[in-house]
Write a protein that holds these residues in place. Structure first.
Motif, PDB file in Angstrom:
ATOM      1  N   ASN A  61       0.838  -1.191   0.000  1.00  0.00           N
ATOM      2  CA  ASN A  61       0.000   0.000   0.000  1.00  0.00           C
ATOM      3  C   ASN A  61       0.881   1.253   0.000  1.00  0.00           C
ATOM      4  OD1 ASN A  61       0.702   0.542   2.759  1.00  0.00           O
ATOM      5  ND2 ASN A  61      -0.861  -0.904   3.413  1.00  0.00           N
ATOM      6  N   LYS A  62       0.256   2.384  -0.292  1.00  0.00           N
ATOM      7  CA  LYS A  62       1.005   3.638  -0.388  1.00  0.00           C
ATOM      8  C   LYS A  62       1.734   3.961   0.915  1.00  0.00           C
ATOM      9  CE  LYS A  62      -1.328   7.108  -1.973  1.00  0.00           C
ATOM     10  NZ  LYS A  62      -2.348   8.041  -2.475  1.00  0.00           N
ATOM     11  N   ARG A  63       1.134   3.616   2.001  1.00  0.00           N
ATOM     12  CA  ARG A  63       1.742   3.889   3.304  1.00  0.00           C
ATOM     13  C   ARG A  63       3.121   3.233   3.430  1.00  0.00           C
ATOM     14  NH1 ARG A  63      -1.742   2.688   8.650  1.00  0.00           N
ATOM     15  NH2 ARG A  63      -0.703   4.147  10.008  1.00  0.00           N
ATOM     16  N   MET A  64       3.230   1.998   2.912  1.00  0.00           N
ATOM     17  CA  MET A  64       4.509   1.294   2.983  1.00  0.00           C
ATOM     18  C   MET A  64       5.545   1.935   2.057  1.00  0.00           C
ATOM     19  SD  MET A  64       3.934  -0.680   5.384  1.00  0.00           S
ATOM     20  CE  MET A  64       5.582  -1.298   5.436  1.00  0.00           C
ATOM     21  N   ILE A  65       5.106   2.416   0.916  1.00  0.00           N
ATOM     22  CA  ILE A  65       6.027   3.099   0.007  1.00  0.00           C
ATOM     23  C   ILE A  65       6.617   4.316   0.698  1.00  0.00           C
ATOM     24  CG2 ILE A  65       6.207   4.402  -2.154  1.00  0.00           C
ATOM     25  CD1 ILE A  65       4.069   2.473  -3.300  1.00  0.00           C
ATOM     26  N   TYR A  66       5.761   5.107   1.315  1.00  0.00           N
ATOM     27  CA  TYR A  66       6.247   6.302   2.015  1.00  0.00           C
ATOM     28  C   TYR A  66       7.090   5.938   3.233  1.00  0.00           C
ATOM     29  CZ  TYR A  66       3.260   9.000  -1.063  1.00  0.00           C
ATOM     30  OH  TYR A  66       2.690   9.576  -2.167  1.00  0.00           O
ATOM     31  N   HIS A  67       6.778   4.826   3.871  1.00  0.00           N
ATOM     32  CA  HIS A  67       7.563   4.377   5.027  1.00  0.00           C
ATOM     33  C   HIS A  67       8.996   4.034   4.601  1.00  0.00           C
ATOM     34  CE1 HIS A  67       8.656   2.322   8.733  1.00  0.00           C
ATOM     35  NE2 HIS A  67       9.034   1.287   7.997  1.00  0.00           N
ATOM     36  N   TYR A  68       9.122   3.261   3.533  1.00  0.00           N
ATOM     37  CA  TYR A  68      10.446   2.806   3.091  1.00  0.00           C
ATOM     38  C   TYR A  68      11.242   3.855   2.322  1.00  0.00           C
ATOM     39  CZ  TYR A  68       9.232  -1.957   4.441  1.00  0.00           C
ATOM     40  OH  TYR A  68       8.884  -3.078   5.155  1.00  0.00           O
ATOM     41  N   PHE A  69      10.568   4.685   1.533  1.00  0.00           N
ATOM     42  CA  PHE A  69      11.289   5.573   0.620  1.00  0.00           C
ATOM     43  C   PHE A  69      11.050   7.062   0.859  1.00  0.00           C
ATOM     44  CE2 PHE A  69      10.734   1.457  -1.435  1.00  0.00           C
ATOM     45  CZ  PHE A  69      12.051   1.158  -1.745  1.00  0.00           C
ATOM     46  N   GLY A  70      10.170   7.413   1.745  1.00  0.00           N
ATOM     47  CA  GLY A  70       9.948   8.809   2.103  1.00  0.00           C
ATOM     48  C   GLY A  70       8.962   9.526   1.205  1.00  0.00           C
ATOM     49  N   ASP A  71       9.285   9.653  -0.064  1.00  0.00           N
ATOM     50  CA  ASP A  71       8.409  10.320  -1.015  1.00  0.00           C
ATOM     51  C   ASP A  71       8.762   9.850  -2.426  1.00  0.00           C
ATOM     52  OD1 ASP A  71      10.820  11.612  -1.494  1.00  0.00           O
ATOM     53  OD2 ASP A  71      10.150  13.575  -0.841  1.00  0.00           O
ATOM     54  N   LYS A  72       8.121  10.433  -3.427  1.00  0.00           N
ATOM     55  CA  LYS A  72       8.363  10.016  -4.806  1.00  0.00           C
ATOM     56  C   LYS A  72       9.816  10.265  -5.204  1.00  0.00           C
ATOM     57  CE  LYS A  72       6.487  10.690  -9.467  1.00  0.00           C
ATOM     58  NZ  LYS A  72       5.470  11.414 -10.252  1.00  0.00           N
ATOM     59  N   ASP A  73      10.376  11.374  -4.759  1.00  0.00           N
ATOM     60  CA  ASP A  73      11.779  11.668  -5.059  1.00  0.00           C
ATOM     61  C   ASP A  73      12.711  10.606  -4.468  1.00  0.00           C
ATOM     62  OD1 ASP A  73      11.133  13.991  -6.441  1.00  0.00           O
ATOM     63  OD2 ASP A  73      11.442  15.295  -4.699  1.00  0.00           O
ATOM     64  N   GLY A  74      12.435  10.203  -3.239  1.00  0.00           N
ATOM     65  CA  GLY A  74      13.246   9.171  -2.588  1.00  0.00           C
ATOM     66  C   GLY A  74      13.142   7.836  -3.299  1.00  0.00           C
ATOM     67  N   LEU A  75      11.949   7.525  -3.761  1.00  0.00           N
ATOM     68  CA  LEU A  75      11.745   6.284  -4.498  1.00  0.00           C
ATOM     69  C   LEU A  75      12.471   6.340  -5.838  1.00  0.00           C
ATOM     70  CD1 LEU A  75      10.430   3.519  -4.734  1.00  0.00           C
ATOM     71  CD2 LEU A  75       8.332   4.650  -5.494  1.00  0.00           C
TER      72      LEU A  75
END
Length: 84
Positions: A61-75
């Motif tokens: 889920n989106k929450r896990m993406i933000y947890h691991y990578f911070g934001d779109k730039d981090g990803l």
């Protein structure tokens, strides 16, 4: 055939089985997100890639993406670092 064998599980029982299907694996989750992000950024570029689409592709889920990578730039940075 007994009555218990034909009874359908409740929605809560089904959801519990899906969520609790196995142990949590943070490395596998972040790797799955990263693989989905590579595909999304490759196909659509930075501007066209959407976090929602990456979440759907990865099964996270989106929450896990933000947890691991911070934001779109981090990803995006993680995607670039994985290529080099």
């Amino acid at each position: 055939m007994s009555m218990a064998a034909t009874r359908t599980p409740s929605k809560a029982q089904v959801n519990r089985k899906v969520r609790g299907a196995g142990p949590r694996d943070p490395e596998r989750t972040s790797a799955s997100i990263l693989a989905a992000a590579v595909a999304e950024f490759t196909e659509k570029g930075y501007a066209g890639a959407r976090i929602d689409a990456i979440a759907e592709r990865s099964g996270a889920n989106k929450r896990m993406i933000y947890h691991y990578f911070g934001d779109k730039d981090g990803l995006y940075l993680a995607v670039l670092e994985s290529a080099y």
